[in-house]
Scaffold this motif. Structure first.
Motif, PDB file in Angstrom:
ATOM      1  N   UNK A  75       0.735  -1.154  -0.149  1.00 18.03           N
ATOM      2  CA  UNK A  75      -0.008   0.056  -0.045  1.00 18.03           C
ATOM      3  C   UNK A  75       0.798   1.361  -0.103  1.00 18.03           C
ATOM      4  N   UNK A  76       1.795   1.250   0.652  1.00 21.19           N
ATOM      5  CA  UNK A  76       2.961   2.324   0.696  1.00 21.19           C
ATOM      6  C   UNK A  76       3.791   2.462  -0.453  1.00 21.19           C
ATOM      7  N   UNK A  77       3.856   1.376  -1.210  1.00 22.05           N
ATOM      8  CA  UNK A  77       4.723   1.319  -2.584  1.00 22.05           C
ATOM      9  C   UNK A  77       3.556   1.938  -3.574  1.00 22.05           C
ATOM     10  N   UNK A  78       2.320   1.877  -3.418  1.00 24.92           N
ATOM     11  CA  UNK A  78       1.453   2.457  -4.494  1.00 24.92           C
ATOM     12  C   UNK A  78       1.598   3.987  -4.130  1.00 24.92           C
ATOM     13  N   UNK A  79       1.512   4.543  -2.876  1.00 31.19           N
ATOM     14  CA  UNK A  79       1.830   5.829  -2.845  1.00 31.19           C
ATOM     15  C   UNK A  79       3.003   6.349  -3.563  1.00 31.19           C
ATOM     16  N   UNK A  80       4.074   5.684  -3.527  1.00 31.12           N
ATOM     17  CA  UNK A  80       5.384   6.138  -4.089  1.00 31.12           C
ATOM     18  C   UNK A  80       5.070   6.379  -5.813  1.00 31.12           C
ATOM     19  N   UNK A  81       4.615   5.032  -6.249  1.00 29.84           N
ATOM     20  CA  UNK A  81       4.328   5.088  -7.754  1.00 29.84           C
ATOM     21  C   UNK A  81       3.426   6.037  -8.078  1.00 29.84           C
ATOM     22  N   UNK A  82       2.300   6.325  -7.373  1.00 34.09           N
ATOM     23  CA  UNK A  82       1.378   7.282  -7.672  1.00 34.09           C
ATOM     24  C   UNK A  82       1.953   8.637  -7.746  1.00 34.09           C
ATOM     25  N   UNK A  83       2.679   8.875  -6.701  1.00 38.10           N
ATOM     26  CA  UNK A  83       3.431  10.091  -6.744  1.00 38.10           C
ATOM     27  C   UNK A  83       4.274  10.344  -7.942  1.00 38.10           C
ATOM     28  N   UNK A  84       5.248   9.374  -8.220  1.00 38.44           N
ATOM     29  CA  UNK A  84       5.817   9.424  -9.510  1.00 38.44           C
ATOM     30  C   UNK A  84       5.150   9.562 -10.762  1.00 38.44           C
ATOM     31  N   UNK A 106       9.765  -2.484  -3.509  1.00 39.03           N
ATOM     32  CA  UNK A 106       8.424  -3.037  -4.191  1.00 39.03           C
ATOM     33  C   UNK A 106       7.986  -2.050  -5.271  1.00 39.03           C
ATOM     34  N   UNK A 107       8.047  -0.819  -5.019  1.00 33.91           N
ATOM     35  CA  UNK A 107       7.567   0.222  -6.262  1.00 33.91           C
ATOM     36  C   UNK A 107       8.366  -0.043  -7.423  1.00 33.91           C
ATOM     37  N   UNK A 108       9.609  -0.140  -7.254  1.00 31.15           N
ATOM     38  CA  UNK A 108      10.572  -0.282  -8.497  1.00 31.15           C
ATOM     39  C   UNK A 108      10.458  -1.675  -9.096  1.00 31.15           C
ATOM     40  N   UNK A 109       9.911  -2.643  -8.578  1.00 29.43           N
ATOM     41  CA  UNK A 109       9.719  -3.881  -9.065  1.00 29.43           C
ATOM     42  C   UNK A 109       8.402  -3.880  -9.995  1.00 29.43           C
ATOM     43  N   UNK A 113      10.076   1.755 -14.528  1.00 26.87           N
ATOM     44  CA  UNK A 113      10.633   2.661 -15.411  1.00 26.87           C
ATOM     45  C   UNK A 113      10.475   4.184 -14.859  1.00 26.87           C
ATOM     46  N   UNK A 114      10.050   4.144 -13.542  1.00 33.07           N
ATOM     47  CA  UNK A 114      10.191   5.518 -12.801  1.00 33.07           C
ATOM     48  C   UNK A 114      11.489   5.610 -12.142  1.00 33.07           C
ATOM     49  N   UNK A 115      12.280   4.546 -12.096  1.00 30.68           N
ATOM     50  CA  UNK A 115      13.475   4.618 -11.100  1.00 30.68           C
ATOM     51  C   UNK A 115      14.930   4.442 -12.000  1.00 30.68           C
ATOM     52  N   UNK A 116      16.006   4.986 -11.151  1.00 30.10           N
ATOM     53  CA  UNK A 116      17.351   4.878 -11.807  1.00 30.10           C
ATOM     54  C   UNK A 116      18.154   4.072 -10.848  1.00 30.10           C
ATOM     55  N   UNK A 117      17.948   4.064  -9.517  1.00 29.55           N
ATOM     56  CA  UNK A 117      18.590   3.482  -8.679  1.00 29.55           C
ATOM     57  C   UNK A 117      18.061   3.645  -7.104  1.00 29.55           C
ATOM     58  N   UNK A 210      15.893  -4.552  -9.876  1.00 27.12           N
ATOM     59  CA  UNK A 210      16.243  -4.211 -11.202  1.00 27.12           C
ATOM     60  C   UNK A 210      16.973  -3.145 -11.403  1.00 27.12           C
ATOM     61  N   UNK A 211      17.638  -2.385 -10.247  1.00 27.09           N
ATOM     62  CA  UNK A 211      18.172  -1.199 -10.289  1.00 27.09           C
ATOM     63  C   UNK A 211      19.536  -1.487  -9.368  1.00 27.09           C
ATOM     64  N   UNK A 212      20.710  -0.604  -9.873  1.00 23.16           N
ATOM     65  CA  UNK A 212      21.838  -0.796  -8.811  1.00 23.16           C
ATOM     66  C   UNK A 212      21.447  -0.235  -7.635  1.00 23.16           C
ATOM     67  N   UNK A 213      22.078  -0.458  -6.484  1.00 24.22           N
ATOM     68  CA  UNK A 213      21.537  -0.423  -5.283  1.00 24.22           C
ATOM     69  C   UNK A 213      22.929   0.033  -4.331  1.00 24.22           C
ATOM     70  N   UNK A 214      22.717   1.085  -3.426  1.00 23.29           N
ATOM     71  CA  UNK A 214      23.777   1.443  -2.451  1.00 23.29           C
ATOM     72  C   UNK A 214      23.057   1.298  -1.230  1.00 23.29           C
ATOM     73  N   UNK A 215      23.641   0.426  -0.453  1.00 23.08           N
ATOM     74  CA  UNK A 215      23.368   0.167   0.790  1.00 23.08           C
ATOM     75  C   UNK A 215      24.299   0.811   1.809  1.00 23.08           C
ATOM     76  N   UNK A 216      23.712   1.620   2.787  1.00 16.70           N
ATOM     77  CA  UNK A 216      24.267   2.325   3.790  1.00 16.70           C
ATOM     78  C   UNK A 216      23.886   1.800   5.141  1.00 16.70           C
ATOM     79  N   UNK A 217      24.955   1.066   5.852  1.00 19.21           N
ATOM     80  CA  UNK A 217      24.673   0.174   6.995  1.00 19.21           C
ATOM     81  C   UNK A 217      25.555   0.854   8.133  1.00 19.21           C
TER      82      UNK A 217
END
Length: 269
Positions: A75-84, A106-109, A113-117, A210-217
């Motif tokens: 449901x929160x991923x839908x918010x992100x996609x709808x904003x994009x 979830x939104x990127x999967x 098409x909305x995302x780069x990373x 599907x996109x390159x990912x930076x993980x900051x731990x």
């Protein structure tokens, strides 16, 4: 289907900064977009920043909250996609904190098409311990007790969780700010989001990124320990793990001087 204006109002969308590269900053559980105020200086001069509040958080429209929609992270991923979609965004670098890292995945999967990373700050795809090979940090009974505490003593729950999240290196001001944010969230919204956050397991999605990912731990993190960051890195294709010399789960607030250059290096590369 919501109109562009309705989505902007619903999620209290704010656009600041300048530059051709868009960054969408997604806050974690119990927070709102104000938590990014320590990180945005230095970024807003180079990039266009899209800030928002999940429905039920911050200055979003509480009337838009639906327990049926928001009882899972989808449901929160839908918010992100709808904003994009509403803003006609493309090639967005999604900067998520904590559970929002999973929301962004979830939104990127669903809409690559909305995302780069993806830029994940203290991520966790599962907060539960799942023997023998995954140590999310919490037993099921521990999290059930946390939810029960929300029912019994809502203010006490916030006072307990805030210092745990901020960490020992965080100031009393930051701890108080986070506790106030927890307390200002509608109890039904907070409990619904908490269940969706702490009892979910999205580890199976990591290999499908599907996109390159930076993980900051964070080196010391009571909510997402270092083994979680390593697990994500090992299971996500095209990912980079950076373990920062910091303590706490909100390092974009407590250690922005460490997080900001990592993001800028990532974007420039």
């Amino acid at each position: 289907m919501f109109t562009r204006e309705e989505i902007i109002a619903r999620n209290n969308v704010e656009i600041i900064g300048s530059g051709d590269t868009p960054l969408m900053l997604a806050h974690g559980f119990g927070c709102d977009q104000n938590m990014w105020q320590y990180l945005t200086p230095g970024l807003r001069d180079r990039y266009t920043l899209i800030l928002f509040d999940y429905v039920g958080s911050g200055q979003s429209q509480l009337s838009a909250f639906s327990e049926a929609r928001y009882n899972t992270l989808e449901g929160y991923a839908r918010d992100v996609s709808e904003i994009c979609h509403a803003l006609n965004l493309r090639d967005v670098h999604f900067v998520g904190h904590s559970v929002s890292c999973t929301v962004g995945l979830l939104a990127a999967l669903e809409h690559p098409e909305y995302f780069a990373s993806q830029i994940m700050i203290c991520p966790s795809p599962c907060f539960l311990n799942v023997p023998p090979d995954y140590h999310g940090g919490f037993e099921w009974a521990d999290l059930e007790e946390l939810i029960e505490l929300m029912d019994r003593n809502y203010l006490g729950w916030a006072s307990y969780l805030a210092p745990l999240v901020v960490g020992a290196e965080g100031s009393a001001m930051l701890t108080g700010e986070l506790s106030d944010s927890f307390c200002s969230t509608d109890p039904l919204v907070a409990k619904t989001f908490a269940k969706a956050t702490f009892f979910s397991d999205y580890r199976h999605l990591l290999p499908w990124a599907k996109h390159p990912t930076l993980i900051l731990q964070s080196q010391v993190d009571a909510l997402a320990n270092e083994r979680v960051g390593k697990y994500i890195h090992e299971h996500m294709p095209d990912s980079r793990l950076r373990v920062l010399p910091s303590e706490g789960h909100c390092i974009h607030m407590t250690h922005p001087e460490l997080v900001r250059p990592e993001i800028m290096d990532w974007l420039q590369a």
